[in-house]
Design a protein around this motif. Structure first.
Motif, short mmCIF file in Angstrom:
data_model
loop_
_atom_site.label_atom_id
_atom_site.label_comp_id
_atom_site.label_asym_id
_atom_site.label_seq_id
_atom_site.Cartn_x
_atom_site.Cartn_y
_atom_site.Cartn_z
N THR A 1 -41.20 -7.38 10.59
CA THR A 1 -39.94 -7.49 9.69
C THR A 1 -38.86 -6.87 10.49
OG1 THR A 1 -41.70 -7.58 7.86
CG2 THR A 1 -39.26 -7.61 7.58
N THR A 2 -37.89 -7.58 10.71
CA THR A 2 -36.66 -7.33 11.35
C THR A 2 -35.84 -6.36 10.19
OG1 THR A 2 -36.43 -9.23 12.24
CG2 THR A 2 -34.19 -8.11 12.06
N THR A 3 -35.40 -5.19 10.80
CA THR A 3 -34.62 -4.22 10.21
C THR A 3 -33.22 -4.60 10.49
OG1 THR A 3 -36.11 -2.31 10.21
CG2 THR A 3 -33.73 -1.99 9.90
N GLY A 4 -32.48 -5.39 9.64
CA GLY A 4 -31.32 -6.03 10.01
C GLY A 4 -30.63 -6.78 8.96
N SER A 5 -29.36 -6.79 8.88
CA SER A 5 -28.43 -7.44 8.01
C SER A 5 -27.38 -8.23 8.55
CB SER A 5 -27.82 -6.43 6.83
OG SER A 5 -27.12 -7.33 5.93
N GLY A 6 -27.19 -9.60 8.15
CA GLY A 6 -26.06 -10.35 8.65
C GLY A 6 -25.23 -10.77 7.47
N ALA A 7 -24.17 -10.95 7.70
CA ALA A 7 -23.18 -11.57 6.62
C ALA A 7 -21.93 -12.43 7.31
CB ALA A 7 -22.26 -10.24 5.93
N VAL A 8 -21.58 -13.54 6.58
CA VAL A 8 -20.88 -14.52 7.07
C VAL A 8 -19.83 -14.89 6.25
CG1 VAL A 8 -20.50 -16.87 8.02
CG2 VAL A 8 -22.64 -15.92 8.65
N VAL A 9 -18.44 -14.87 6.71
CA VAL A 9 -17.62 -15.24 5.66
C VAL A 9 -17.11 -16.66 6.00
CG1 VAL A 9 -15.07 -14.61 4.83
CG2 VAL A 9 -16.56 -12.94 5.59
N LEU A 10 -17.32 -17.47 5.03
CA LEU A 10 -16.90 -18.82 5.24
C LEU A 10 -15.48 -19.21 4.50
CD1 LEU A 10 -20.40 -20.50 4.49
CD2 LEU A 10 -19.23 -20.69 6.50
N CYS A 11 -14.82 -20.28 4.99
CA CYS A 11 -13.43 -20.52 4.46
C CYS A 11 -13.29 -21.76 4.44
CB CYS A 11 -12.37 -19.75 5.32
SG CYS A 11 -10.68 -19.93 4.47
N GLU A 12 -12.44 -22.38 3.26
CA GLU A 12 -12.03 -23.91 3.22
C GLU A 12 -11.40 -24.27 4.46
OE1 GLU A 12 -9.80 -24.97 0.05
OE2 GLU A 12 -8.42 -23.32 0.26
N HIS A 13 -10.52 -23.57 5.27
CA HIS A 13 -9.74 -23.65 6.38
C HIS A 13 -10.18 -22.66 7.56
CE1 HIS A 13 -6.80 -20.91 4.97
NE2 HIS A 13 -6.87 -21.49 3.84
N GLY A 14 -9.75 -23.03 8.73
CA GLY A 14 -9.96 -21.94 9.81
C GLY A 14 -10.13 -23.02 11.04
#
Lengths: 344, 344
Positions: free
Chosen positions: B166-179
């Motif tokens: 089991t990986t020790t890790g966290s990932g987060a992504v910010v999505l936007c309507e434009h970019g």
């Protein structure tokens, strides 16, 4: 700029999805309570012909779903997605009930707010034009919850006066992009609120601040007041949590007494059934919604209700580690009409 | 009729959301692996300055989120919703990390498919015009997962050759309507597939059939073939599960070898790090996505990837009761361009 948001936390659906089917299945105690006549299936021994409580909960969920699909006059092949979850570790009641359905699945965990959370995501999916029919469903079971969260039933542990009783019940709703209503017109998505309560036998007090926060935000965002609804109902605050919400609003000069109630208070006769503070669990608001609330809306008793799922996002491990209980509440406005509000 | 669905299970977003930020935090072993240079934060002792593994996981998640928001040049007040979850009972890693954020929250449980599930729901929310910025995030932690799913670390249990780490890790992504991209253009929402595997030390075999099912459906629904992608990557099937997927496709006459890999194989040097079948956990695909994949896309190495989160929807209780392991896989097409495909 986003066009469907009102204020900070509220969505106004541009094409309000219609509730075209709903169904439920409950246990013995729920079937002996004041809402008995509203349930589709009452199991006489809570076992649902299974050899474990966890499997019983899955089977109960399948029953609720089949009643909902039947009323919607549809079948699994016509459902685009199921949004659902439950209270068990790794949400196995839902995982194993959905396994047999062959329907694309979004697993959710919102603790006892899951019925409201699933209704909101299902409505967003439909209003966003990602499908035609979506199921929102959840369940809880007294015996599987006691084993997991508290003590095995065989211990015969005593409950404190503020303790609640996990509902044995499952509710499912079929939402459709079109239909004759009732419609989901607005939703206020909750933030986590934690006022430091650590007593797992007083969940009403732990969740009441989040209910107050979401309700107040809903009224601010929409410009509505409590009297715009025929009924405002929280999920499972129980008798004590309900009093706390009324008290918070009275300090703001708002009288919530006239049209506010809680599913955990409605589901049981608290005194006769020795229910202490009332019902709780994902299934509590799910069966009151799919039993009492939607059936009475259909009969014309109410035109506008505000359905507020309330959840406590702790675990036995987090409590043993000294953490407090984070609460969350999601509000869903359900109306017999798509447009302007009309009272029942 | 719905306008955004292709075939049975695939969504073609009409306004593909843009990934405007991403971040991660990992443990010591992940920081010693071949992807080391891609991570934002490597904790030297996996404790993240906390006094329990569960609190460490929450803190790791907060770190990943802060890196993602920093890259997106935004703050919590500008985020409309967080969609997230984790592997712990009642998803407490996420509940307690979101508690401090004051952002409306949708809790999810998709086991190790949660990164893909959260990306899909976040994209639906944005394409449906319910907000401007949504976070998708998840985590797993080796020590909190071992304690909960297997045996306490102190036992020093031996692992079988097919077991994963089991990986020790966290990932987060910010999505936007434009970019300016990369963009989420398509998503295939998975159905549960269960071929009867009951060995919790062989999760790759349990999840591979669902990965095959979702991939095949994605190609059918979109009319694309594997060679239309520069890279196809599953979440955490490990070395054995990866071989099973390749084998299934070869029986269909499709050669997947050229451009297919698995995050659990990419994250570690399986032999040197004694990783047996490879990495697993919600955090596995999350840190490979927010580390290696998105950073290399940014550098122009790939223009089109198909990111497929894979999850096993069982629990220790369901396995003790003799149940098999239901698998689910959600596929997310990520492209450097909004429109027609161009290869890197």
């Amino acid at each position: 700029m986003s066009t469907k948001k009102l204020g900070n936390q509220t969505i106004a659906f541009s094409s309000p999805p219609s509730i075209i089917g709903y169904g439920n299945a409950v246990g013995k105690k729920e079937g002996e309570g004041p809402l008995s006549s509203y349930f589709d299936y009452i199991c006489p021994d809570d076992a649902f012909n299974e050899d474990s409580w966890e499997k019983a909960e899955s089977t109960m969920q399948k029953k609720a779903l089949s009643y909902a699909m039947k009323l919607a006059n549809t079948s699994a092949t016509n459902i685009d997605y199921i949004c659902g979850g439950d209270l068990l570790n790794q949400c196995i009641a839902t995982g194993y009930s959905v396994r047999s359905q062959k329907i694309p699945f979004f697993g959710l965990y919102g603790a006892c707010s899951t019925m409201a959370e699933s209704l909101i995501l299902a409505s967003m999916i439909l209003d966003g034009k990602f499908g035609e029919k979506v199921v929102a469903m959840t369940s809880s079971h007294f015996c599987s919850a006691e084993r997991q969260y508290r003590t095995p039933l065989e211990y015969g542990g005593q409950r404190t006066p503020t303790a609640q009783w996990t509902t044995t019940g499952s509710g499912a709703v079929v939402l459709c992009e079109h239909g004759s209503g009732p419609y989901i017109t607005h939703a206020t998505v909750g933030k986590i609120v934690d006022k430091g309560i650590t007593d797992v036998n007083n969940m009403g007090a732990a969740m009441a601040p989040s209910a107050y926060h979401t309700l107040r935000t809903h009224f601010e965002d929409t410009g509505r007041s409590p009297s715009d609804y025929d009924l405002i109902v929280t999920g499972d605050l129980g008798a004590l949590g309900k009093e706390i919400v009324i008290d918070f609003f009275s300090k703001d000069g708002v009288n919530l007494q006239a049209n506010y109630n809680d599913c955990g208070v409605l589901l049981f006769d608290l005194e006769k059934q020795d229910m202490h503070a009332g019902g709780s669990g994902c299934g509590c608001s799910a069966v009151v919604l799919t039993g009492y609330l939607l059936k009475e809306m259909h009969l014309g008793r109410w035109n506008n209700i505000l359905f507020c799922g309330t959840g406590a996002l702790h675990s036995p491990t987090s409590i043993m580690q000294g953490e407090s209980i984070p609460g969350i509440c999601h509000a869903v406005a359900i109306s017999s009409k798509k447009g302007a509000m009309q009272h029942g």
